[in-house]
Design a protein around this motif. Sequence first.
Motif, PDB file in Angstrom:
ATOM      1  N   THR A   1       5.163  -8.718   0.270  1.00 43.50           N
ATOM      2  CA  THR A   1       4.765  -8.252   1.601  1.00 43.50           C
ATOM      3  C   THR A   1       5.586  -7.024   1.996  1.00 43.50           C
TER       4      THR A   1
ATOM      5  N   SER B   1       7.060  -4.927  -0.042  1.00 41.25           N
ATOM      6  CA  SER B   1       6.645  -3.840  -0.928  1.00 41.25           C
ATOM      7  C   SER B   1       5.313  -3.251  -0.461  1.00 41.25           C
ATOM      8  N   ALA B   2       4.390  -4.119  -0.073  1.00 43.11           N
ATOM      9  CA  ALA B   2       3.087  -3.645   0.420  1.00 43.11           C
ATOM     10  C   ALA B   2       3.269  -2.847   1.706  1.00 43.11           C
ATOM     11  N   ALA B   3       4.161  -3.309   2.585  1.00 38.94           N
ATOM     12  CA  ALA B   3       4.422  -2.597   3.843  1.00 38.94           C
ATOM     13  C   ALA B   3       4.993  -1.210   3.561  1.00 38.94           C
ATOM     14  N   GLU B   4       5.936  -1.142   2.616  1.00 33.78           N
ATOM     15  CA  GLU B   4       6.516   0.160   2.257  1.00 33.78           C
ATOM     16  C   GLU B   4       5.451   1.083   1.656  1.00 33.78           C
ATOM     17  N   THR B   5       4.607   0.522   0.791  1.00 33.12           N
ATOM     18  CA  THR B   5       3.540   1.313   0.168  1.00 33.12           C
ATOM     19  C   THR B   5       2.570   1.823   1.223  1.00 33.12           C
ATOM     20  N   LEU B   6       2.190   0.959   2.154  1.00 32.83           N
ATOM     21  CA  LEU B   6       1.285   1.372   3.235  1.00 32.83           C
ATOM     22  C   LEU B   6       1.932   2.441   4.113  1.00 32.83           C
ATOM     23  N   GLU B   7       3.210   2.277   4.369  1.00 32.22           N
ATOM     24  CA  GLU B   7       3.931   3.270   5.181  1.00 32.22           C
ATOM     25  C   GLU B   7       3.949   4.627   4.471  1.00 32.22           C
ATOM     26  N   GLU B   8       4.210   4.614   3.163  1.00 32.61           N
ATOM     27  CA  GLU B   8       4.200   5.855   2.377  1.00 32.61           C
ATOM     28  C   GLU B   8       2.801   6.467   2.356  1.00 32.61           C
ATOM     29  N   ALA B   9       1.792   5.614   2.176  1.00 35.30           N
ATOM     30  CA  ALA B   9       0.415   6.109   2.160  1.00 35.30           C
ATOM     31  C   ALA B   9       0.054   6.735   3.510  1.00 35.30           C
ATOM     32  N   GLY B  10       0.471   6.087   4.592  1.00 39.26           N
ATOM     33  CA  GLY B  10       0.219   6.637   5.931  1.00 39.26           C
ATOM     34  C   GLY B  10       0.903   7.979   6.113  1.00 39.26           C
ATOM     35  N   SER B  11       2.137   8.066   5.621  1.00 41.84           N
ATOM     36  CA  SER B  11       2.876   9.330   5.705  1.00 41.84           C
ATOM     37  C   SER B  11       2.185  10.415   4.895  1.00 41.84           C
TER      38      SER B  11
END
Length: 129
Positions: free
Chosen positions: A32, A34-44
């Motif tokens: 979870t 890791s997914a949050a970090e990935t989503l945050e990076e994708a949003g950025s």
Amino acid sequence: MKKVLLAVLALSLTTSVFVSCKDAAKKAEEATESAAETLEEAGSDLKEAGENAVDKVKEAGEDVKEAGEQAIDSIKAAGEGAMDKAKEMGEDAKEAGSDALDKAKEMGNDAKAAVEKTAEDAKNAVDHK
């Protein structure tokens, strides 16, 4: 002894399931995060891509505006050149017309003089007879 063995086996199995569930919960939490970090990076990345797209559109708009201004300047220059040429041609036509009028007047005067001379000659010829 059988009961003790079964109890030990049950306790061992329970402990194994408990540890396994604890590991699964820990792995789910890590996944979870890791997914949050990935989503945050994708949003950025999406935000950055959007900003880049806006910048490109602004640049393209400025280029189009500049090209339009250059086209207007070219059209204006061509129009001014055409006006100058038209004025020049008008002046040439006026001058040619004036020259033609002067020649027509001169020819009219010559014709008038010739008619007057012929009339004078005819009068003299009638008078001398």
